[in-house]
Design an enzyme around this catalytic site. Structure first.
Site, PDB file in Angstrom:
ATOM      1  N   HIS A  26       3.915   7.195   3.750  1.00  0.00           N
ATOM      2  CA  HIS A  26       4.866   6.089   3.587  1.00  0.00           C
ATOM      3  C   HIS A  26       4.416   5.163   2.465  1.00  0.00           C
ATOM      4  O   HIS A  26       3.282   5.220   2.003  1.00  0.00           O
ATOM      5  CB  HIS A  26       5.071   5.301   4.891  1.00  0.00           C
ATOM      6  CG  HIS A  26       3.869   4.583   5.410  1.00  0.00           C
ATOM      7  ND1 HIS A  26       3.012   5.121   6.345  1.00  0.00           N
ATOM      8  CD2 HIS A  26       3.387   3.337   5.155  1.00  0.00           C
ATOM      9  CE1 HIS A  26       2.061   4.244   6.623  1.00  0.00           C
ATOM     10  NE2 HIS A  26       2.252   3.153   5.920  1.00  0.00           N
ATOM     11  N   HIS A  35       0.836  -1.205   0.000  1.00  0.00           N
ATOM     12  CA  HIS A  35       0.000   0.000   0.000  1.00  0.00           C
ATOM     13  C   HIS A  35       0.865   1.247   0.000  1.00  0.00           C
ATOM     14  O   HIS A  35       2.043   1.194   0.333  1.00  0.00           O
ATOM     15  CB  HIS A  35      -0.984   0.039   1.177  1.00  0.00           C
ATOM     16  CG  HIS A  35      -0.347   0.025   2.533  1.00  0.00           C
ATOM     17  ND1 HIS A  35      -0.076  -1.140   3.222  1.00  0.00           N
ATOM     18  CD2 HIS A  35       0.083   1.020   3.342  1.00  0.00           C
ATOM     19  CE1 HIS A  35       0.479  -0.857   4.381  1.00  0.00           C
ATOM     20  NE2 HIS A  35       0.605   0.457   4.491  1.00  0.00           N
ATOM     21  N   GLU A  79       7.674   1.160   5.028  1.00  0.00           N
ATOM     22  CA  GLU A  79       7.120   0.115   5.886  1.00  0.00           C
ATOM     23  C   GLU A  79       7.365  -1.213   5.192  1.00  0.00           C
ATOM     24  O   GLU A  79       7.189  -1.323   3.975  1.00  0.00           O
ATOM     25  CB  GLU A  79       5.601   0.339   6.070  1.00  0.00           C
ATOM     26  CG  GLU A  79       4.910  -0.723   6.906  1.00  0.00           C
ATOM     27  CD  GLU A  79       3.409  -0.468   7.095  1.00  0.00           C
ATOM     28  OE1 GLU A  79       2.826   0.315   6.338  1.00  0.00           O
ATOM     29  OE2 GLU A  79       2.843  -1.064   8.025  1.00  0.00           O
TER      30      GLU A  79
HETATM   31 CO    CO Z   1       1.109   1.382   6.271  1.00  0.00          CO
END
Ligand code: CO
Length: 134
Positions: A79, A7, A130
């Site tokens: 992020h 994502h 991440e």
């Molecule tokens: Co995230």
């Protein structure tokens, strides 16, 4: 080491307004809001054919995205999340390579119930990364 983009996360000051924009203006499928007190955020996921967008709103008094929204009050990209096969192997390889893992270096359980880690944005060209084990 890196797999798919799981994502891209966007910090938003008003989750309801962002949800409406993605659902009604952009015509996307959006999830119900999910509170993640351990991460200091409430999230909504926008489901796309090839990935997801994570809309993040601060939750609680020491949310990690509060300072981000102070600098970018209208919101912004926060992020990018890449998938990895084994988060401990990835972490150890990154540390050996000189990258900084945020927090205490131990994975936390993320929004999808899977272990996640964050890497220092200064080590990756100004982008918070991440990693999520899938
Ligand atoms: Co995230």
């Amino acid at each position: 080491m890196l797999g798919r983009v799981n994502h891209v996360a966007i910090a938003v000051p008003d989750l309801a307004a962002a949800t409406t924009a993605y659902r009604d203006t952009l015509g996307a499928t959006v999830s119900a809001p999910q509170a993640l007190p351990e991460h200091g955020v409430t999230v909504v996921f926008v489901e796309l054919p090839n990935t997801k967008i994570e809309l993040l709103q601060p939750l609680g008094t020491d949310s990690p995205i509060a300072a981000f929204l102070e600098k970018s009050p209208s919101g912004g990209m926060h992020h990018i999340c890449y998938e990895v096969g084994d988060i401990f192997v990835a972490r150890d390889q990154l540390i050996r390579g000189g990258a900084r893992v945020l927090g205490n270096g131990q994975p936390k359980i993320g929004a999808h119930g899977k272990p996640v880690l964050f890497l220092h944005p200064k080590d990756f060209f100004g982008t918070l990364i991440e990693l999520e084990q899938v």
